[in-house]
Design a protein around this motif. Sequence first.
Motif, PDB file in Angstrom:
ATOM      1  N   GLY A 199       5.130 -27.360  52.763  1.00 13.43           N
ATOM      2  CA  GLY A 199       5.401 -28.195  51.600  1.00 13.43           C
ATOM      3  C   GLY A 199       4.848 -27.643  50.305  1.00 13.43           C
ATOM      4  O   GLY A 199       4.967 -28.282  49.258  1.00 13.43           O
ATOM      5  N   HIS A 200       4.250 -26.440  50.371  1.00 14.43           N
ATOM      6  CA  HIS A 200       3.672 -25.843  49.160  1.00 14.43           C
ATOM      7  C   HIS A 200       4.792 -25.342  48.250  1.00 14.43           C
ATOM      8  O   HIS A 200       5.681 -24.607  48.676  1.00 14.43           O
ATOM      9  CB  HIS A 200       2.748 -24.697  49.538  1.00 14.43           C
ATOM     10  N   ILE A 201       4.747 -25.750  46.985  1.00 11.05           N
ATOM     11  CA  ILE A 201       5.775 -25.376  46.018  1.00 11.05           C
ATOM     12  C   ILE A 201       5.458 -24.014  45.406  1.00 11.05           C
ATOM     13  O   ILE A 201       4.315 -23.728  45.052  1.00 11.05           O
ATOM     14  CB  ILE A 201       5.860 -26.420  44.885  1.00 11.05           C
ATOM     15  N   SER A 202       6.489 -23.181  45.285  1.00 13.04           N
ATOM     16  CA  SER A 202       6.319 -21.893  44.612  1.00 13.04           C
ATOM     17  C   SER A 202       7.501 -21.677  43.667  1.00 13.04           C
ATOM     18  O   SER A 202       8.534 -22.327  43.789  1.00 13.04           O
ATOM     19  CB  SER A 202       6.242 -20.745  45.623  1.00 13.04           C
ATOM     20  N   TRP A 203       7.326 -20.775  42.723  1.00 13.92           N
ATOM     21  CA  TRP A 203       8.406 -20.491  41.778  1.00 13.92           C
ATOM     22  C   TRP A 203       8.530 -18.985  41.596  1.00 13.92           C
ATOM     23  O   TRP A 203       7.604 -18.223  41.884  1.00 13.92           O
ATOM     24  CB  TRP A 203       8.145 -21.155  40.430  1.00 13.92           C
ATOM     25  N   GLU A 204       9.688 -18.566  41.131  1.00 16.68           N
ATOM     26  CA  GLU A 204       9.917 -17.150  40.876  1.00 16.68           C
ATOM     27  C   GLU A 204      11.083 -17.005  39.900  1.00 16.68           C
ATOM     28  O   GLU A 204      11.803 -17.974  39.629  1.00 16.68           O
ATOM     29  CB  GLU A 204      10.242 -16.417  42.176  1.00 16.68           C
ATOM     30  N   GLU A 205      11.233 -15.795  39.384  1.00 13.85           N
ATOM     31  CA  GLU A 205      12.426 -15.454  38.613  1.00 13.85           C
ATOM     32  C   GLU A 205      13.367 -14.744  39.584  1.00 13.85           C
ATOM     33  O   GLU A 205      13.154 -13.574  39.918  1.00 13.85           O
ATOM     34  CB  GLU A 205      12.072 -14.541  37.445  1.00 13.85           C
ATOM     35  N   PRO A 206      14.391 -15.438  40.068  1.00 15.08           N
ATOM     36  CA  PRO A 206      15.222 -14.853  41.130  1.00 15.08           C
ATOM     37  C   PRO A 206      16.074 -13.680  40.656  1.00 15.08           C
ATOM     38  O   PRO A 206      16.418 -12.797  41.443  1.00 15.08           O
ATOM     39  CB  PRO A 206      16.093 -16.027  41.582  1.00 15.08           C
ATOM     40  N   VAL A 207      16.419 -13.677  39.365  1.00 20.39           N
ATOM     41  CA  VAL A 207      17.214 -12.574  38.818  1.00 20.39           C
ATOM     42  C   VAL A 207      16.261 -11.492  38.337  1.00 20.39           C
ATOM     43  O   VAL A 207      15.306 -11.784  37.611  1.00 20.39           O
ATOM     44  CB  VAL A 207      18.106 -13.067  37.660  1.00 20.39           C
ATOM     45  N   PRO A 208      16.474 -10.236  38.711  1.00 19.08           N
ATOM     46  CA  PRO A 208      15.548  -9.172  38.309  1.00 19.08           C
ATOM     47  C   PRO A 208      15.392  -9.069  36.785  1.00 19.08           C
ATOM     48  O   PRO A 208      16.304  -9.385  36.018  1.00 19.08           O
ATOM     49  CB  PRO A 208      16.200  -7.907  38.879  1.00 19.08           C
ATOM     50  N   GLU A 209      14.254  -8.596  36.392  1.00 21.91           N
ATOM     51  CA  GLU A 209      13.953  -8.437  34.974  1.00 21.91           C
ATOM     52  C   GLU A 209      14.743  -7.260  34.390  1.00 21.91           C
ATOM     53  O   GLU A 209      15.005  -6.271  35.066  1.00 21.91           O
ATOM     54  CB  GLU A 209      12.453  -8.187  34.815  1.00 21.91           C
ATOM     55  N   ASP A 210      15.130  -7.394  33.130  1.00 20.30           N
ATOM     56  CA  ASP A 210      15.801  -6.306  32.409  1.00 20.30           C
ATOM     57  C   ASP A 210      14.805  -5.717  31.422  1.00 20.30           C
ATOM     58  O   ASP A 210      14.414  -6.358  30.451  1.00 20.30           O
ATOM     59  CB  ASP A 210      17.027  -6.845  31.668  1.00 20.30           C
ATOM     60  N   LYS A 211      14.389  -4.482  31.665  1.00 18.16           N
ATOM     61  CA  LYS A 211      13.372  -3.858  30.819  1.00 18.16           C
ATOM     62  C   LYS A 211      13.908  -3.518  29.425  1.00 18.16           C
ATOM     63  O   LYS A 211      13.136  -3.193  28.523  1.00 18.16           O
ATOM     64  CB  LYS A 211      12.847  -2.604  31.489  1.00 18.16           C
ATOM     65  N   GLU A 212      15.222  -3.594  29.266  1.00 19.99           N
ATOM     66  CA  GLU A 212      15.804  -3.335  27.948  1.00 19.99           C
ATOM     67  C   GLU A 212      15.614  -4.523  27.000  1.00 19.99           C
ATOM     68  O   GLU A 212      15.801  -4.396  25.799  1.00 19.99           O
ATOM     69  CB  GLU A 212      17.309  -3.038  28.090  1.00 19.99           C
ATOM     70  N   CYS A 213      15.262  -5.685  27.601  1.00 21.71           N
ATOM     71  CA  CYS A 213      15.048  -6.881  26.780  1.00 21.71           C
ATOM     72  C   CYS A 213      13.572  -6.955  26.418  1.00 21.71           C
ATOM     73  O   CYS A 213      12.710  -7.233  27.269  1.00 21.71           O
ATOM     74  CB  CYS A 213      15.466  -8.138  27.547  1.00 21.71           C
ATOM     75  N   PHE A 214      13.276  -6.701  25.146  1.00 26.34           N
ATOM     76  CA  PHE A 214      11.877  -6.674  24.708  1.00 26.34           C
ATOM     77  C   PHE A 214      11.811  -7.077  23.242  1.00 26.34           C
ATOM     78  O   PHE A 214      12.558  -6.552  22.412  1.00 26.34           O
ATOM     79  CB  PHE A 214      11.299  -5.270  24.914  1.00 26.34           C
ATOM     80  N   LEU A 215      10.939  -8.024  22.945  1.00 24.32           N
ATOM     81  CA  LEU A 215      10.802  -8.553  21.594  1.00 24.32           C
ATOM     82  C   LEU A 215      12.183  -9.018  21.094  1.00 24.32           C
ATOM     83  O   LEU A 215      12.792  -9.879  21.699  1.00 24.32           O
ATOM     84  CB  LEU A 215      10.167  -7.524  20.672  1.00 24.32           C
ATOM     85  N   ASN A 216      12.690  -8.423  19.982  1.00 23.67           N
ATOM     86  CA  ASN A 216      13.971  -8.864  19.427  1.00 23.67           C
ATOM     87  C   ASN A 216      15.149  -8.043  19.938  1.00 23.67           C
ATOM     88  O   ASN A 216      16.277  -8.206  19.476  1.00 23.67           O
ATOM     89  CB  ASN A 216      13.939  -8.801  17.899  1.00 23.67           C
TER      90      ASN A 216
END
Length: 753
Positions: free
Chosen positions: A195-212
């Motif tokens: 019953g322990h709740i966990s979270w994640e970002e299921p879609v992989p990160e895009d390293k091209e997205c940074f700041l603006n």
Amino acid sequence: MEAIESYCTGESHIVAGKLRQDYSLANSTDFITIGIVCDGHGGERYFRSHLGARAAADAARKCAEEFVRNADESLFRDAPFTLLGTAAAEAEKKKSGRSDVRDALFRQLFASIIYDWRENVVSNAKANPVSDNERKKVPQEHIEAFEKKDSDGNRTGIEKTYGCTLICFVQTKSYWFAFHIGDGKCISFSAGKDGHISWEEPVPEDKECFLNTTTSICDANAINEFRYCYGGRNTFPLAVFLGSDGIDDSFGEDSNLANFYVQILKKIVRSSPDEAKSELDSTLCELNKHGSKDDKSVVCCFDKERLKPLENGLVEWQCENVQRAIDELNKGGSDASDSLEGKKLKFKLTKLRSELGDPSDYLKLAKLYENGTGVSQNDSEALEWYRKAAENGNAEAQIELGKRYFEGRGVSTNEDEAVVWYRKAADKGNTEAQLELGDRYFEGRGVEQKYSTAAEWYRKAAEQGIARAQYQLGLMYSQGQGVERNYVEAAEWYRKAAEQGSKEAQRSLAGLFEYGKGVGQSYAEAEKWYLKAAGQGSKEAQYSLGLIYAYGKGGQQSNTEAFKWFYKAAEQGYAPALYRLGSMYEYGTGIPQDDETALDLYQEAAEKGNRWAQRHLGYLYSRGIGAEQDPQKAMYWLSEAAKKGDAAAQSSLGEMYYAEADYVKAREWFWKAADQGNAQAQYRLGKIYSKGLGVMPNPNLAFMWYSRAAENGHSKALDAIDDKLLIAVKGKKGTSSSKPVKFVKGLWKKFTD
């Protein structure tokens, strides 16, 4: 699954007069649940991105629905959770170039979305040609690309003006998937078997997205910039949140954003999706003031039936999150709990734990509200949490509620209600409540005074080893209050409390030994227990020790020791000790005689109401000892002692009025003293009635009072009974021969017989 959405135009866009650049949609049917968030770039080059965001959402919805209708669900039904980054990132990882049929299907989906989006925006551009004002907004470095046209004269760079990001989540009855191009965040929640709740970002990160900087659906290589994930029935998430970068930037740490989303899930479970949406709406608007000034859009897709049994898991997750923040604050070994931030975190943690239903946390929360620790002080909130804890069986809260009803603190005074709450705690064996009830019935505070009931409650606490209850029970046996007087029982309970260090019990036990009540008389034992109590600062015990040494009880007479213990008690302002010190100075007992110091000590004790000191102070002022003679002060202090029933003071006061020939007042005070056996007052009354001073002569009363004075040893009383008085009483002569001695016991009785 069900779905809700919320959005808010950014403060910066409102100020600049810009339209909302975000666009979102949420829809749930028996066929499919879909959530989409698109964020138009909104810069000068992307002056139609608010239209592009809507076009992207429409294209994604249409193509995703077609994908679900046409794809072979058997390919996905039992698929394990799979996540893939951009085409370039995956190629780097795979090397082999192997292509999975499911991956190929998803690439076709992304291609369809891009195609539909471009068709939509080009169609919009044709229908709404770029105006001169819009063209002027395009930065110079991008003007060449913007002006480029194909052979038909159409602008080929027009898509850039509609550029946006895209996040999409889809769930069917047998599988789910999510894809993402650009910034923003997709967060999913799941639960383990415990019953322990966990979270994640299921879609992989895009390293091209940074700041603006961000990838976009308007990029020429957009097909290779999509990241995605999918899974079969055994991998269904509990909930998925899609959020534009405006909401992401408002929370900083991802854990803070996840905590906010958990709060929304709790609202869904405890209230309703509509209530959760209302909270989302109000929070997004509030973040315009304290968070990012950008547009904010959130879509939540959730499975309420699976979430409901995990309500406590959601709370526990939040507790862990706050505890991590506390641990981080305390990192380095320092305790930051006293800092403002630490207090706020402590309150937040307690508030969350209270949601798990432990009455002890209700009690902690009540105290935090009461004391204003980590939260604004709030008596009404404190009361409600005390009540909640009390109603759930917390004895300490029941006691606190009882006190509030007795004292009318935060509630209307209700003594019956107060006793109800005390009794609830006391019936569970809570000794504090038992002791409190004992005190209430003993003193008659808030209830009708009833010693027998007080004794019952004291006994319950005493039998559990509570020293003060043992002392109180001993006191009641000693005084016969609510129980039959029994000094043996009193000594037993006093000893139990005394051995636990109760100075009151030690002093009382010493008194029983001193006078041999309930125990064998022993000055040695009395001295031992008095010393223990005196060592703890008991002024009464210190005074009693002084008396033991002053009178040499047990053969240990010592004026020095007497003075020492009287002095210790007097330092605490104990009036009897002040009087005794005054007496030692007045008569020079073991110390140099000093009338002025004696008078000062008597004065202090007299002002505290000590009648012996008041009487002696009256004597000193009447005789001018230690101070100038002052009849008024003398009469005042003698009156104070006389009012308290001091026979010697009453007699002395009578003498003062007698000297002033105020025989009426003199007789009044002499009579009070005479009734207590004061021989001088009895003698004066005999004289008053013999001579008729202020009254009609009364030989019988004169003879009675002279006789009583004589019986009490007054040297002049018997001589005052002359033949004339005897004749007046008996009515015949020759009775004087019946008076052969100076003192005749029972003279009045024998004579009148």
